[in-house]
Each structure stands twice: as structure tokens, then as C-alpha cells.
Design a protein around this motif. Structure first.
Motif, PDB file in Angstrom:
ATOM      1  N   UNK A 115     -16.320 -15.092 -12.858  1.00  0.00           N
ATOM      2  CA  UNK A 115     -16.836 -14.372 -11.692  1.00  0.00           C
ATOM      3  C   UNK A 115     -17.137 -12.925 -12.036  1.00  0.00           C
ATOM      4  N   UNK A 116     -16.243 -12.293 -12.804  1.00  0.00           N
ATOM      5  CA  UNK A 116     -16.469 -10.900 -13.162  1.00  0.00           C
ATOM      6  C   UNK A 116     -17.689 -10.756 -14.073  1.00  0.00           C
ATOM      7  N   UNK A 117     -17.807 -11.645 -15.034  1.00  0.00           N
ATOM      8  CA  UNK A 117     -18.951 -11.591 -15.940  1.00  0.00           C
ATOM      9  C   UNK A 117     -20.245 -11.800 -15.169  1.00  0.00           C
ATOM     10  N   UNK A 118     -20.246 -12.788 -14.288  1.00  0.00           N
ATOM     11  CA  UNK A 118     -21.443 -13.106 -13.502  1.00  0.00           C
ATOM     12  C   UNK A 118     -21.844 -11.934 -12.620  1.00  0.00           C
TER      13      UNK A 118
ATOM     14  N   UNK B 198     -25.036 -14.304 -21.398  1.00  0.00           N
ATOM     15  CA  UNK B 198     -24.709 -15.465 -22.243  1.00  0.00           C
ATOM     16  C   UNK B 198     -23.903 -15.041 -23.461  1.00  0.00           C
ATOM     17  N   UNK B 199     -24.308 -13.918 -24.078  1.00  0.00           N
ATOM     18  CA  UNK B 199     -23.602 -13.450 -25.268  1.00  0.00           C
ATOM     19  C   UNK B 199     -22.171 -13.052 -24.959  1.00  0.00           C
ATOM     20  N   UNK B 200     -21.978 -12.301 -23.872  1.00  0.00           N
ATOM     21  CA  UNK B 200     -20.634 -11.885 -23.496  1.00  0.00           C
ATOM     22  C   UNK B 200     -19.775 -13.087 -23.120  1.00  0.00           C
ATOM     23  N   UNK B 201     -20.351 -14.039 -22.409  1.00  0.00           N
ATOM     24  CA  UNK B 201     -19.585 -15.222 -22.005  1.00  0.00           C
ATOM     25  C   UNK B 201     -19.095 -15.989 -23.223  1.00  0.00           C
TER      26      UNK B 201
ATOM     27  N   UNK C  54     -18.165  -8.205 -29.515  1.00  0.00           N
ATOM     28  CA  UNK C  54     -16.977  -8.856 -28.955  1.00  0.00           C
ATOM     29  C   UNK C  54     -16.068  -7.829 -28.282  1.00  0.00           C
ATOM     30  N   UNK C  55     -15.885  -6.681 -28.928  1.00  0.00           N
ATOM     31  CA  UNK C  55     -15.057  -5.626 -28.349  1.00  0.00           C
ATOM     32  C   UNK C  55     -15.667  -5.127 -27.043  1.00  0.00           C
ATOM     33  N   UNK C  56     -16.997  -4.989 -27.039  1.00  0.00           N
ATOM     34  CA  UNK C  56     -17.685  -4.539 -25.821  1.00  0.00           C
ATOM     35  C   UNK C  56     -17.513  -5.551 -24.687  1.00  0.00           C
ATOM     36  N   UNK C  57     -17.533  -6.823 -25.017  1.00  0.00           N
ATOM     37  CA  UNK C  57     -17.354  -7.860 -24.002  1.00  0.00           C
ATOM     38  C   UNK C  57     -15.953  -7.786 -23.403  1.00  0.00           C
ATOM     39  N   UNK C  58     -14.957  -7.563 -24.254  1.00  0.00           N
ATOM     40  CA  UNK C  58     -13.575  -7.446 -23.773  1.00  0.00           C
ATOM     41  C   UNK C  58     -13.434  -6.219 -22.879  1.00  0.00           C
ATOM     42  N   UNK C  59     -14.062  -5.112 -23.298  1.00  0.00           N
ATOM     43  CA  UNK C  59     -14.015  -3.889 -22.487  1.00  0.00           C
ATOM     44  C   UNK C  59     -14.673  -4.109 -21.131  1.00  0.00           C
ATOM     45  N   UNK C  60     -15.824  -4.787 -21.131  1.00  0.00           N
ATOM     46  CA  UNK C  60     -16.552  -5.035 -19.879  1.00  0.00           C
ATOM     47  C   UNK C  60     -15.736  -5.928 -18.950  1.00  0.00           C
TER      48      UNK C  60
END
Length: 308
Positions: free
Chosen positions: A9-12, A23-26, A71-77
Motif C-alpha cells: 500500500x505504501x509503495x503504491x 516496479x523496480x522498488x517493489x 535497493x537502499x533508496x527503496x528501503x528509505x522510501x
């Protein structure tokens, strides 16, 4: 494994409209979740030590620095959107990332450039009566003449290859600098000497494959004393290309040497940065300086051309 509904939900919500990024972050977060669950660690919120261990594992597996940073950016986001304190802003993690960057940069710089003579000697030693030899010759000649990254080489399909009277053109659908599937072309030209011609080498390998689609460079099915190994259907891996280069050119070199050698020899031949970048698809002149192996004081020195 699907992301938990809270994570998804947060990613979306946070990345609505940015489809490629979403898609990349997911995918990155699924990988991080798997790591945390395997080691029985919390992932939201997570700890600095957990992220440090995760990115160190990726670096050990040979993942590119840009991918690790993503990957680090995705975790931060994820933590930002969930309203949780992010572990990615802590100084210890930055120190780990800096260390990974230095190791990766050192590994790239250490991949030496071979000479054209060394490549020709390696090609001449390949046994071309067997399919494996035809494949290996095509990998070496195309990899060098096209300044390919090994990830690009293994991703090529037969249908991406166009052979004309002027050149062989590879239609790249994705690369390190082209993440969005916009087609880029690389042209490789005929050599006067058929023994070292990348176009003819690829053509003969495709004839050996006997098909018009699917992976261009594949692993070989096991042979026996009566029948040599035949082309399989599984792509070569990045590591396979590295092993192939070292098998024929020696342990000093790596798959990265194919690209470094192209840049070095092109610079030595007086080619412009623009012409080199048109093949390597590098974006800046600084990258050419980084890839070129011009530190041999006897081979590359303006003192040879003083007219004395």
C-alpha cells in the motif's frame, strides 16, 4: 512472494504514476523482505545493521553499485511512506556504501586491457571444429568489437541480430544505461581477415544454433566421445562469460577486459570520444578516461612523438 498489504500500500501510494520506479522498488523490497525473513529480522522498521548486512551480501554476489544504491533508496522510501525512522541516513551505513563503492571501482580498474595481438592469438588457438569453439570465438570477437558489458552479451537474442552487407547490428532492448527498454543499436563491422571477423563469427554461430529466435549465447549440452557438446537453450550467465574470457585469454583478464580493451585500443588509435561513446553508450568523457588503460609509460607517452 507477495509484499504484505501494508508494504504494498505504501509503495503504491507513494509511487503512483511512476510505473517503472514502482516496479523496480517493489522487486527490491521483495528481495529485502526475503532476506529479513530468512535471517528472522524485522524489515519495517529495520535496523542499520540489517541493511548493512543486506547490501554487503549483494556486493559479495557481484551486484552493480547502482543496483545496490537503488535497493537502499527503496528501503528509505518504504520507511518514509510508512512514517517510520529510516536506517539509511545513518553514517555507519554510508561508510559501508563508500567501502563497497571503492571495492567495486578497484575491481573494475584492475581488469586490464589486452592487445589486438593477444586477442588474435587467443582466437587462433580455439578449436573451431566443435560448436563450443564457434560460440567462444563469437563471444570474444563480438564482445570486444561491440564494447559489450557481459550482462548485455548474455541478454542478446538471435532476433536482435541484423546482418547486412555493411555491418552486423545488435538491437539492444535494455542495458545498464538504458533501463527503460528504449532500443539502442550497436554496429560491428566486417574484418578483412575472415579468421578474426566478428560478423562472420556470429553468423557461423547462428548457423550452428539452427534457429531464428531465443538466446544467442547459450550453455552447451553435455557431449560424449562420439559427439561433441551441442548448443543448449539456457543463456550463458555473467560468470560464464568471465570464465570464457579467462579460459582463452588467461587469468589476468576478465569479462570487463573486453570493454576496457575496446576503449583503450580506440583511444590509442586516435578515435574521438564521440565515436567511442557511440559504441560504448557511455554518457560522459570522464567514463572513457575511467575505462581506458593508458598507464603503460612505455606504450602511451607523448615523449615518443617529440621529433628528436
Amino acid at each position: 512472494m507477495e509484499l504484505p498489504s501494508s508494504v504494498a500500500r505504501y509503495v503504491e501510494a507513494g509511487l503512483h504514476g511512476a510505473e517503472n520506479t514502482k516496479r523496480g522498488y517493489a522487486a527490491d523490497l521483495r528481495s529485502f523482505q526475503d532476506y529479513c525473513e530468512h535471517h528472522q529480522l524485522p524489515y519495517l522498521p529495520t535496523e542499520v545493521t540489517t541493511v548493512a548486512g543486506y547490501i554487503s551480501q549483494m556486493a559479495d554476489r557481484g551486484m552493480k553499485l547502482a543496483s545496490i544504491r537503488r535497493h537502499v533508496a527503496a528501503i528509505a522510501k518504504l520507511h518514509q511512506l510508512a512514517g517510520k525512522p529510516s536506517p539509511t541516513g545513518h553514517k555507519p551505513l554510508h561508510m559501508v556504501l563508500d567501502g563497497i563503492a571503492r571495492v567495486i571501482d578497484k575491481q573494475q580498474r584492475q581488469a586490464p586491457a589486452f592487445t589486438v595481438m593477444e586477442l588474435k592469438q587467443a582466437i587462433q588457438a580455439i578449436e573451431l571444429t566443435k560448436p563450443t569453439g564457434l560460440r567462444d570465438r563469437a563471444v570474444l570477437l563480438l564482445g570486444f568489437a561491440g564494447a559489450f558489458r557481459r550482462s548485455e552479451l548474455v541478454a542478446i537474442n538471435v532476433e536482435d541480430v541484423e546482418i547486412t552487407r555493411q555491418a552486423l547490428v545488435i538491437h539492444l532492448r535494455r542495458s545498464k544505461t538504458n533501463q527503460y527498454g528504449q532500443e539502442e543499436d550497436k554496429a560491428v563491422f566486417y574484418s578483412p581477415n575472415a579468421d578474426f571477423c566478428p560478423v562472420r563469427a556470429v553468423q557461423e554461430w547462428i548457423e550452428c544454433l539452427g534457429r531464428t529466435s531465443g538466446p544467442l549465447f547459450t550453455r552447451m549440452n553435455r557431449g560424449n566421445k562420439n559427439k561433441p557438446a551441442q548448443p543448449g537453450t539456457s543463456r550463458l550467465t555473467d560468470q560464464s562469460v568471465n570464465d570464457l574470457v579467462q579460459r582463452h585469454l588467461g587469468p589476468t583478464y576478465t569479462a570487463h577486459s573486453l570493454r576496457a580493451s575496446f576503449v583503450t585500443i580506440a583511444v590509442e588509435a586516435g578515435q574521438s570520444n564521440k565515436a567511442i561513446k557511440n559504441q560504448t553508450k557511455q554518457k560522459t568523457d570522464a567514463m572513457i578516461e575511467r575505462y581506458a588503460r593508458l598507464d603503460d609509460v612505455k606504450r602511451f607517452n607523448a615523449a615518443q612523438h617529440l621529433g628528436l
